[in-house]
Design a protein around this motif. Structure first.
Motif, PDB file in Angstrom:
ATOM      1  N   PHE A  45       1.087  -1.647   0.138  1.00  0.00           N
ATOM      2  CA  PHE A  45      -0.044   0.238   0.203  1.00  0.00           C
ATOM      3  C   PHE A  45       0.803   1.070   0.161  1.00  0.00           C
ATOM      4  O   PHE A  45       1.745   0.921   0.399  1.00  0.00           O
ATOM      5  CB  PHE A  45      -0.680   0.442   1.387  1.00  0.00           C
ATOM      6  N   THR A  46       0.469   1.950  -0.724  1.00  0.00           N
ATOM      7  CA  THR A  46       1.246   3.351  -1.155  1.00  0.00           C
ATOM      8  C   THR A  46       0.325   4.556  -0.731  1.00  0.00           C
ATOM      9  O   THR A  46      -0.459   4.791  -0.485  1.00  0.00           O
ATOM     10  CB  THR A  46       2.073   3.535  -1.799  1.00  0.00           C
ATOM     11  N   ASP A  47       1.025   5.709  -0.310  1.00  0.00           N
ATOM     12  CA  ASP A  47       0.172   7.113  -0.079  1.00  0.00           C
ATOM     13  C   ASP A  47       1.209   8.416  -1.266  1.00  0.00           C
ATOM     14  O   ASP A  47       2.295   8.716  -0.523  1.00  0.00           O
ATOM     15  CB  ASP A  47       0.597   7.451   1.307  1.00  0.00           C
ATOM     16  N   HIS A  48       0.389   8.833  -1.815  1.00  0.00           N
ATOM     17  CA  HIS A  48       1.289   9.934  -2.414  1.00  0.00           C
ATOM     18  C   HIS A  48       2.283   9.427  -2.391  1.00  0.00           C
ATOM     19  O   HIS A  48       3.262   9.798  -3.455  1.00  0.00           O
ATOM     20  CB  HIS A  48       1.659  11.429  -1.863  1.00  0.00           C
ATOM     21  N   ILE A  52       4.192   2.430   2.168  1.00  0.00           N
ATOM     22  CA  ILE A  52       3.872   2.791   3.729  1.00  0.00           C
ATOM     23  C   ILE A  52       4.469   1.102   4.287  1.00  0.00           C
ATOM     24  O   ILE A  52       3.894   1.207   5.174  1.00  0.00           O
ATOM     25  CB  ILE A  52       2.094   3.242   3.784  1.00  0.00           C
ATOM     26  N   ILE A  53       3.552   0.119   3.412  1.00  0.00           N
ATOM     27  CA  ILE A  53       3.183  -0.871   4.023  1.00  0.00           C
ATOM     28  C   ILE A  53       3.528  -1.999   2.823  1.00  0.00           C
ATOM     29  O   ILE A  53       2.435  -2.323   1.838  1.00  0.00           O
ATOM     30  CB  ILE A  53       2.356  -0.754   5.641  1.00  0.00           C
ATOM     31  N   PHE A 109       1.600   5.407  11.640  1.00  0.00           N
ATOM     32  CA  PHE A 109       2.830   6.134  12.124  1.00  0.00           C
ATOM     33  C   PHE A 109       3.604   6.224  10.879  1.00  0.00           C
ATOM     34  O   PHE A 109       4.266   7.125  10.337  1.00  0.00           O
ATOM     35  CB  PHE A 109       4.286   4.631  12.584  1.00  0.00           C
ATOM     36  N   ASN A 110       4.209   5.417   9.467  1.00  0.00           N
ATOM     37  CA  ASN A 110       4.382   5.683   7.887  1.00  0.00           C
ATOM     38  C   ASN A 110       3.723   6.875   7.217  1.00  0.00           C
ATOM     39  O   ASN A 110       4.220   7.324   6.726  1.00  0.00           O
ATOM     40  CB  ASN A 110       3.880   4.451   7.411  1.00  0.00           C
ATOM     41  N   ILE A 111       2.311   6.872   7.353  1.00  0.00           N
ATOM     42  CA  ILE A 111       1.737   8.324   6.878  1.00  0.00           C
ATOM     43  C   ILE A 111       1.972   9.282   7.219  1.00  0.00           C
ATOM     44  O   ILE A 111       2.199   9.664   6.453  1.00  0.00           O
ATOM     45  CB  ILE A 111       0.000   7.536   7.759  1.00  0.00           C
TER      46      ILE A 111
END
Length: 123
Positions: A45-48, A52-53, A109-111
């Motif tokens: 899963f990614t964000d921008h 992320i994980i 936390f990662n976000i």
């Protein structure tokens, strides 16, 4: 969940496939803004545009990869949950429950930690 359909279909053990699908569905429901994708033959899963994980299936466990910073930050929680870990991943044995509270904390936390990150991996 369509992004993971082929990956899930290749998991031979039905219990492992169901559990992995359950975890992916939980992440998708809990963090709907994260983008599910396959990269390096692994679901993540990614964000921008930043990692992320990630997850991977093995015979004995589901590996969860929150990057090294996530392992360091949650090392005590990981041990408390009864999971083994390396510098890069956590092993959740198939015969142990998933600690969704810990998983949520690692993703949160990662976000937050990678809000201003412009690269896929931390530098």
């Amino acid at each position: 969940m369509e992004a993971f359909a082929d990956y899930l279909a290749r998991i031979d053990n039905p219990q492992q496939r169901d559990r992995t699908e359950e975890i992916f569905a939980w992440v998708t429901q809990k963090f709907p803004h994260l983008l599910p994708k396959i990269a390096w033959n692994q679901p993540m899963f990614t964000d921008h545009g930043t990692f992320i994980i990630g997850f991977s299936v093995s015979k004995a466990h589901l590996a969860v990869a929150p990057e090294r910073a996530g392992i360091i930050h949650f090392a005590d929680d990981i041990v408390q949950a009864g999971y083994e870990h390396t510098k890069e991943l956590i092993r959740i044995p198939w015969n142990r429950p998933v600690d969704y509270t810990l998983l949520e904390k690692m993703i949160d936390f990662n976000i937050r930690d990678k809000t201003d990150c412009s690269t896929f991996w931390r530098k």
